[in-house]
Scaffold this motif. Structure first.
Motif, PDB file in Angstrom:
ATOM      1  N   VAL A  93      10.728  18.150   2.800  1.00  0.00           N
ATOM      2  CA  VAL A  93      10.220  18.232   1.742  1.00  0.00           C
ATOM      3  C   VAL A  93       8.099  17.487   1.627  1.00  0.00           C
ATOM      4  CG1 VAL A  93      11.773  16.714   0.510  1.00  0.00           C
ATOM      5  CG2 VAL A  93      11.121  15.622   2.043  1.00  0.00           C
ATOM      6  N   SER A  94       8.053  17.524   1.318  1.00  0.00           N
ATOM      7  CA  SER A  94       5.784  16.933   0.948  1.00  0.00           C
ATOM      8  C   SER A  94       6.662  15.365   0.995  1.00  0.00           C
ATOM      9  CB  SER A  94       5.863  17.669   0.247  1.00  0.00           C
ATOM     10  OG  SER A  94       5.741  18.800   0.455  1.00  0.00           O
ATOM     11  N   VAL A  95       5.956  14.529   1.306  1.00  0.00           N
ATOM     12  CA  VAL A  95       5.824  13.459   0.992  1.00  0.00           C
ATOM     13  C   VAL A  95       4.733  13.062   1.300  1.00  0.00           C
ATOM     14  CG1 VAL A  95       5.829  10.799   2.134  1.00  0.00           C
ATOM     15  CG2 VAL A  95       7.435  12.012   2.138  1.00  0.00           C
ATOM     16  N   ILE A  96       3.931  13.140  -0.535  1.00  0.00           N
ATOM     17  CA  ILE A  96       2.289  12.628  -0.558  1.00  0.00           C
ATOM     18  C   ILE A  96       1.983  10.697  -0.555  1.00  0.00           C
ATOM     19  CG2 ILE A  96       0.545  12.586  -1.952  1.00  0.00           C
ATOM     20  CD1 ILE A  96       3.318  15.026  -2.838  1.00  0.00           C
ATOM     21  N   ASP A  97       3.014  10.350  -0.848  1.00  0.00           N
ATOM     22  CA  ASP A  97       2.915   8.306  -0.761  1.00  0.00           C
ATOM     23  C   ASP A  97       4.145   8.059  -0.633  1.00  0.00           C
ATOM     24  OD1 ASP A  97       2.339   6.040  -1.267  1.00  0.00           O
ATOM     25  OD2 ASP A  97       2.090   5.798  -3.653  1.00  0.00           O
ATOM     26  N   PRO A  98       4.425   7.839   1.122  1.00  0.00           N
ATOM     27  CA  PRO A  98       4.705   7.420   1.222  1.00  0.00           C
ATOM     28  C   PRO A  98       5.595   5.701   1.108  1.00  0.00           C
ATOM     29  CG  PRO A  98       3.697   7.601   3.124  1.00  0.00           C
ATOM     30  CD  PRO A  98       2.635   7.838   1.771  1.00  0.00           C
ATOM     31  N   ASP A  99       4.673   5.326  -0.323  1.00  0.00           N
ATOM     32  CA  ASP A  99       5.585   3.978  -1.144  1.00  0.00           C
ATOM     33  C   ASP A  99       5.805   4.118  -2.561  1.00  0.00           C
ATOM     34  OD1 ASP A  99       4.698   1.797   1.080  1.00  0.00           O
ATOM     35  OD2 ASP A  99       2.764   1.640   0.673  1.00  0.00           O
ATOM     36  N   ASP A 100       5.698   5.406  -2.463  1.00  0.00           N
ATOM     37  CA  ASP A 100       6.108   5.940  -4.268  1.00  0.00           C
ATOM     38  C   ASP A 100       7.425   5.968  -3.570  1.00  0.00           C
ATOM     39  OD1 ASP A 100       6.733   7.915  -5.989  1.00  0.00           O
ATOM     40  OD2 ASP A 100       5.630   9.253  -5.566  1.00  0.00           O
ATOM     41  N   PRO A 101       8.179   4.992  -5.387  1.00  0.00           N
ATOM     42  CA  PRO A 101       9.722   5.016  -5.391  1.00  0.00           C
ATOM     43  C   PRO A 101      10.945   6.225  -5.245  1.00  0.00           C
ATOM     44  CG  PRO A 101       8.261   3.713  -6.957  1.00  0.00           C
ATOM     45  CD  PRO A 101       7.238   4.561  -5.926  1.00  0.00           C
ATOM     46  N   ALA A 102       9.721   7.076  -5.104  1.00  0.00           N
ATOM     47  CA  ALA A 102      10.724   8.346  -5.333  1.00  0.00           C
ATOM     48  C   ALA A 102      10.832   8.652  -3.713  1.00  0.00           C
ATOM     49  CB  ALA A 102      10.430   9.616  -5.890  1.00  0.00           C
ATOM     50  N   VAL A 103       9.601   8.203  -3.575  1.00  0.00           N
ATOM     51  CA  VAL A 103      10.086   8.152  -1.336  1.00  0.00           C
ATOM     52  C   VAL A 103      10.712   7.015  -0.951  1.00  0.00           C
ATOM     53  CG1 VAL A 103       8.858   8.879   1.274  1.00  0.00           C
ATOM     54  CG2 VAL A 103       8.125   9.839  -1.189  1.00  0.00           C
ATOM     55  N   ALA A 104      10.800   6.009  -1.630  1.00  0.00           N
ATOM     56  CA  ALA A 104      11.159   5.080  -0.491  1.00  0.00           C
ATOM     57  C   ALA A 104      12.927   4.233  -0.759  1.00  0.00           C
ATOM     58  CB  ALA A 104      10.085   3.482  -1.303  1.00  0.00           C
ATOM     59  N   GLY A 105      13.333   5.658  -1.615  1.00  0.00           N
ATOM     60  CA  GLY A 105      14.617   5.408  -2.428  1.00  0.00           C
ATOM     61  C   GLY A 105      15.458   6.149  -1.784  1.00  0.00           C
ATOM     62  N   PHE A 106      14.852   6.830  -1.126  1.00  0.00           N
ATOM     63  CA  PHE A 106      15.665   7.410  -0.159  1.00  0.00           C
ATOM     64  C   PHE A 106      16.187   6.434   1.829  1.00  0.00           C
ATOM     65  CE2 PHE A 106      14.300  11.911  -1.824  1.00  0.00           C
ATOM     66  CZ  PHE A 106      15.691  11.856  -2.170  1.00  0.00           C
ATOM     67  N   ASP A 107      17.163   6.682   1.989  1.00  0.00           N
ATOM     68  CA  ASP A 107      17.796   6.507   3.288  1.00  0.00           C
ATOM     69  C   ASP A 107      17.082   6.631   4.239  1.00  0.00           C
ATOM     70  OD1 ASP A 107      19.580   3.730   2.293  1.00  0.00           O
ATOM     71  OD2 ASP A 107      20.411   5.444   1.605  1.00  0.00           O
ATOM     72  N   ALA A 108      16.464   7.861   4.796  1.00  0.00           N
ATOM     73  CA  ALA A 108      16.147   8.472   5.523  1.00  0.00           C
ATOM     74  C   ALA A 108      15.433   9.637   4.859  1.00  0.00           C
ATOM     75  CB  ALA A 108      17.872   9.162   6.566  1.00  0.00           C
ATOM     76  N   VAL A 109      14.288   9.926   5.414  1.00  0.00           N
ATOM     77  CA  VAL A 109      13.553  11.296   4.898  1.00  0.00           C
ATOM     78  C   VAL A 109      12.920  12.474   6.354  1.00  0.00           C
ATOM     79  CG1 VAL A 109      11.241  11.794   4.275  1.00  0.00           C
ATOM     80  CG2 VAL A 109      12.546  10.006   3.306  1.00  0.00           C
ATOM     81  N   LEU A 110      13.095  13.296   5.906  1.00  0.00           N
ATOM     82  CA  LEU A 110      12.733  14.441   7.415  1.00  0.00           C
ATOM     83  C   LEU A 110      12.213  14.997   7.352  1.00  0.00           C
ATOM     84  CD1 LEU A 110      16.066  14.624   8.893  1.00  0.00           C
ATOM     85  CD2 LEU A 110      14.952  12.928   9.771  1.00  0.00           C
ATOM     86  N   ALA A 111      10.304  14.952   6.649  1.00  0.00           N
ATOM     87  CA  ALA A 111       9.369  15.749   6.242  1.00  0.00           C
ATOM     88  C   ALA A 111       8.886  16.829   6.938  1.00  0.00           C
ATOM     89  CB  ALA A 111       8.390  14.528   5.934  1.00  0.00           C
ATOM     90  N   ALA A 116       1.633  10.934   8.207  1.00  0.00           N
ATOM     91  CA  ALA A 116       1.669  10.220   9.005  1.00  0.00           C
ATOM     92  C   ALA A 116       3.024  11.157  10.896  1.00  0.00           C
ATOM     93  CB  ALA A 116       3.612   8.485   9.016  1.00  0.00           C
ATOM     94  N   GLU A 117       3.112  11.986  10.494  1.00  0.00           N
ATOM     95  CA  GLU A 117       3.796  13.071  11.000  1.00  0.00           C
ATOM     96  C   GLU A 117       3.275  14.636  11.589  1.00  0.00           C
ATOM     97  OE1 GLU A 117       7.878  12.637  10.557  1.00  0.00           O
ATOM     98  OE2 GLU A 117       8.786  10.475  10.309  1.00  0.00           O
ATOM     99  N   ALA A 118       3.875  14.858  12.224  1.00  0.00           N
ATOM    100  CA  ALA A 118       3.439  16.833  12.633  1.00  0.00           C
ATOM    101  C   ALA A 118       3.998  17.105  11.501  1.00  0.00           C
ATOM    102  CB  ALA A 118       3.142  17.198  14.160  1.00  0.00           C
ATOM    103  N   PRO A 119       3.681  18.384  11.446  1.00  0.00           N
ATOM    104  CA  PRO A 119       4.129  19.075  10.148  1.00  0.00           C
ATOM    105  C   PRO A 119       5.618  20.145  10.945  1.00  0.00           C
ATOM    106  CG  PRO A 119       2.066  20.401  10.375  1.00  0.00           C
ATOM    107  CD  PRO A 119       1.968  19.155  11.522  1.00  0.00           C
ATOM    108  N   ARG A 120       6.406  20.002  10.062  1.00  0.00           N
ATOM    109  CA  ARG A 120       7.300  21.219  10.376  1.00  0.00           C
ATOM    110  C   ARG A 120       7.357  21.919   9.590  1.00  0.00           C
ATOM    111  NH1 ARG A 120       9.749  15.297  10.060  1.00  0.00           N
ATOM    112  NH2 ARG A 120      10.444  15.097  12.408  1.00  0.00           N
ATOM    113  N   HIS A 121       8.761  22.828  10.231  1.00  0.00           N
ATOM    114  CA  HIS A 121       8.734  24.368   9.107  1.00  0.00           C
ATOM    115  C   HIS A 121       9.448  24.141   8.356  1.00  0.00           C
ATOM    116  CE1 HIS A 121       8.437  27.321  13.452  1.00  0.00           C
ATOM    117  NE2 HIS A 121       7.068  27.031  13.019  1.00  0.00           N
TER     118      HIS A 121
END
Length: 271
Positions: A93-111, A116-121
């Protein structure tokens, strides 16, 4: 352990792109390879009759995996509420704002991308897909000169409905040339270069038939004029059998085209 795989194609008011669907399929294949049972949730608009989120009982799943797209908006937030008892993971997924409730509601995010991280394929690159025929669709405009024999609108609707139910990659093409419009070809050479790369042309236009045959591409031609006109004549001139002509006195009701006949004519093109 049982997993529900979701993505933007799962939402009634979402969007199904090829990338989203391939990403969900990549997750399904990965889980299947690990012997983990899973279901894929689809919008009833995109996959009528498939499992939709309304029928995917949260009590039936231990995990929810959301694949692809941006983590943003009320539809994803509603997933967190509906599947609150499940372990929720976002992948690719694409994370625009790590504090967005849509992001923060997940137990784990593999973006795939996040500040904050290098991009993945992207996950869409993983699943292999089969090749299908690439079909150019060249349709005639109104052609008012044929007056009461014109059947263009009805034939186009029936022909495209039939073609839409066939497993092929449909590519709309126009023989009109206009260098001012990037959506149209500017020269005949550009059009013919595209035609040569096709497996088949389906057309109601004379030059759709002629230019396909000129370039060694089989064509299924449907004459949009009752009783036949120039499309039928060109098919005869080329001794080309894959042409459909509608009777001149076609009724106002009922279909003009027979799907079985179109299938038979298509078989004569040998794609």
């Amino acid at each position: 352990m049982r997993v529900l795989v979701a993505g933007w194609p799962s939402f009634l008011h979402g969007e199904a792109t090829a990338g989203d669907v391939l990403a969900m399929e990549a997750v399904r294949r990965g889980l299947a390879g690990a012997d983990v049972e899973c279901d894929l949730a689809w919008s009833p608009v995109f996959r009528p009759g498939g499992l939709d989120l309304g029928r995917a009982d949260p009590a039936s799943y231990s995990h929810l995996v959301f694949a692809c797209g941006p983590l943003h908006g009320p539809q994803i937030e509603e997933l967190h509420r509906r599947y609150a008892r499940c372990t929720r993971i976002a992948v690719g997924v694409s994370v625009i704002d790590p504090d967005d409730p849509a992001v923060a509601g997940f137990d784990a995010v593999l973006a795939r991308d996040t500040p904050a991280e290098a991009p993945r394929h992207d996950l869409a690159a993983l699943p292999a897909t089969p090749s299908v025929p690439v079909v150019g669709v060249v349709l005639a405009p109104g052609q008012e000169e044929y007056a009461g024999r014109r059947l263009h609108d009805r034939i186009q609707r029936e022909l495209t409905d039939w073609l839409g139910a066939r497993e092929c990659a449909r590519l709309p093409l126009d023989t009109r040339l206009d260098p001012r419009d990037w959506r149209l070809f500017g020269t005949a050479a550009e059009l013919e270069s595209a035609l040569r790369r096709l497996d088949l042309v389906v057309t109601t236009r004379l030059h759709g038939l002629v230019l396909a045959l000129k370039n060694g591409v089989p064509a299924l031609a449907v004459d949009p004029v009752g009783g036949g006109a120039k499309v039928t004549a060109q098919a005869r001139a080329w001794s080309w059998p894959a042409v459909v002509t509608v009777p001149e006195r076609a009724g106002e009701r009922g279909p003009l085209l027979d799907a079985a006949e179109l299938d038979r004519r298509l078989s004569r093109t040998h794609i």
